[in-house]
Write an enzyme that holds these catalytic residues in place. Structure first.
Site, mmCIF file in Angstrom:
data_model
loop_
_atom_site.group_PDB
_atom_site.id
_atom_site.type_symbol
_atom_site.label_atom_id
_atom_site.label_comp_id
_atom_site.label_asym_id
_atom_site.label_seq_id
_atom_site.Cartn_x
_atom_site.Cartn_y
_atom_site.Cartn_z
ATOM 1 N N CYS A 148 58.237 -43.951 -118.100
ATOM 2 C CA CYS A 148 58.085 -43.203 -116.652
ATOM 3 C C CYS A 148 58.886 -43.994 -115.168
ATOM 4 O O CYS A 148 58.456 -44.769 -115.152
ATOM 5 C CB CYS A 148 57.155 -42.090 -116.556
ATOM 6 N N HIS A 182 42.820 -33.017 -113.504
ATOM 7 C CA HIS A 182 41.100 -33.012 -114.092
ATOM 8 C C HIS A 182 40.988 -32.120 -112.791
ATOM 9 O O HIS A 182 39.427 -31.663 -113.038
ATOM 10 C CB HIS A 182 40.171 -34.358 -113.626
ATOM 11 N N CYS A 229 44.128 -22.729 -130.532
ATOM 12 C CA CYS A 229 43.207 -20.870 -130.621
ATOM 13 C C CYS A 229 41.673 -21.312 -131.236
ATOM 14 O O CYS A 229 41.067 -22.444 -131.978
ATOM 15 C CB CYS A 229 44.109 -20.210 -130.947
#
Length: 426
Positions: A148, A182, A229
């Site tokens: 990036c 975090h 989930c």
């Protein structure tokens, strides 16, 4: 505002670590002193003085018909100028000074380009200036994602808060330490957690393996987790249970979907204590690590939802005449879900260290906010796993509402921890 050239302003800002307010205050008090410190002359623009003329080059000491002289009085021939600038640019110098003995005057950026005469060198110099701006500016960071090339500007960076930011490449990271985001845990907590969580403890490794495959607590049939989930419904016996705590999910003898609103398993049962034996500390750590790893595994599985985005949005466009912009809600929901998983991972890091680092933070309040985020995250995850495009179209408002609830819930959780950060850094 300060009535100085853009080039001089850049030099002064670099000296001030790009702190605009500090520059304004110090320059207002002592413009001559701060300019001298930066190596610039605010009373004279460093332009080429007059035309190129005949004279002696102060580097090669040869006579030349094309001596270019700066306002400081030092002049050099075209060959020496180019060689000097080439060396400075290759060494990634951002403040190129006059090569005259004891001169030290910084050459204006425009003049560097004018004297260099080589497009490749000029482009290289401009790249160095950009890199320098990012590297020297505490309000700008390169995105740490592999390959990036984006940088992020955080104009309202606050020293008393952790800052999680999202790059244009969608990498979610901590602006303070450049690790993955975090929050609500602090950077030092996350650093300690990484060491502890990779310690190779056999029981902890077994806990990590259990994030992938477990047995149904009712019929004991092995079940592999394939979605994000944590609400599980055993296909063999129909029992509803929570993947994190393996307890019944919902009400009734076999559980049901009501667990999304009433299931609680994020609170560590034992009371806080700063005095723990090694065995007690490891047991407590394993409890938090299991939930951290569960959310990490859910995030990895939910990241695969991104592979469906183009297909879902194309189907919405072709089958239901939904514009490409109008189908953005599906992608936004996935990114919000992944961000929530990251925040939940950080919340268990914070929860583990909280009794020592932040005993003033109310345990029940923090766990209540954490539980709210978990509940809304599981609901959003369940919603995003819908395969049928027609159902996705019909439930657009539900997608938007669940995405908004997740965003509000994790902001609420972060607010609690930010109060802890302020108290800890007083």
């Amino acid at each position: 505002m300060l009535d100085i050239s853009p080039s001089n302003a850049r030099v002064l800002l670099k000296v001030m670590n790009w702190d605009h307010d500090r520059l304004f205050l110090e320059y207002s008090d002592d413009p001559v002193g701060i300019s001298k410190k930066a190596g610039i002359d605010i009373n004279a623009t460093q332009m080429v003085s007059g035309r190129k003329g005949k004279g002696e080059c102060l580097i090669c000491l040869e006579d030349s018909e094309e001596i270019t002289t700066l306002t400081c009085g030092h002049g050099y021939c075209p060959v020496c100028w180019k060689k000097y600038l080439e060396i400075q640019i290759k060494e990634k110098s951002t403040n190129i000074t006059c090569p005259g003995l004891n001169c030290g005057k910084i050459i204006d950026l425009f003049i560097v380009s004018q004297l260099c005469g080589d497009k490749d060198l000029i482009d290289r110099f401009n790249e160095t200036l950009i890199e320098s701006y990012v590297d020297d500016n505490p309000f700008v960071k390169w995105c740490p994602a592999p390959n990036c090339k984006y940088a992020i500007v955080l104009s309202d960076f606050k020293k008393e808060h952790n800052e999680s930011v999202t790059c244009l490449c969608n990498h979610f990271f901590c602006f303070r330490c450049s690790e993955i985001a975090h929050e609500p845990s602090f950077c030092k907590q996350y650093s300690s957690w990484k060491i502890k969580n990779s310690g190779g403890d056999e029981a902890l490794n077994e806990k990590f393996i259990s994030t992938i495959s477990k047995k149904c607590p009712y019929c004991k049939k092995p079940i592999e987790k394939t979605g994000g989930c944590n609400h599980m419904h055993c296909a063999n016996c129909g029992f509803h249970f929570c993947w994190q705590c393996m307890g019944k999910f919902g009400i009734g003898p076999m559980g049901d979907n009501s667990g999304y609103s009433n299931h609680v398993c994020n609170a560590y049962a034992k009371e806080d204590s700063k005095q723990l034996s090694d065995t007690e500390d490891w047991e407590r750590f394993r409890w938090y690590a299991e939930r951290y790893n569960n959310h990490q595994k859910s995030k990895e599985l939910e990241a695969k939802l991104l592979d469906r985005v183009v297909r879902v949005r194309t189907n919405l466009q072709e089958q239901h005449c939904v514009s490409w912009t109008g189908s953005q809600f599906f992608l936004d929901g996935i990114y919000q879900l992944l961000a929530a998983r990251t925040i939940l991972m950080g919340s268990y890091v914070f929860g583990y260290f909280r009794p020592i680092d932040c005993p003033h933070i109310h345990k029940e309040l923090f766990e209540h906010r954490q539980r709210q985020l978990e509940q809304h995250t599981e609901l959003l995850s369940n919603c995003l796993e819908i395969e049928d495009t027609t159902q996705i179209h019909l439930k657009k408002s539900e997608f938007l509402n669940k995405t908004r609830l997740v965003e509000n819930s994790y902001k609420s959780l972060i607010d609690v921890a930010n109060n802890a950060f302020v108290e800890t850094n007083k």
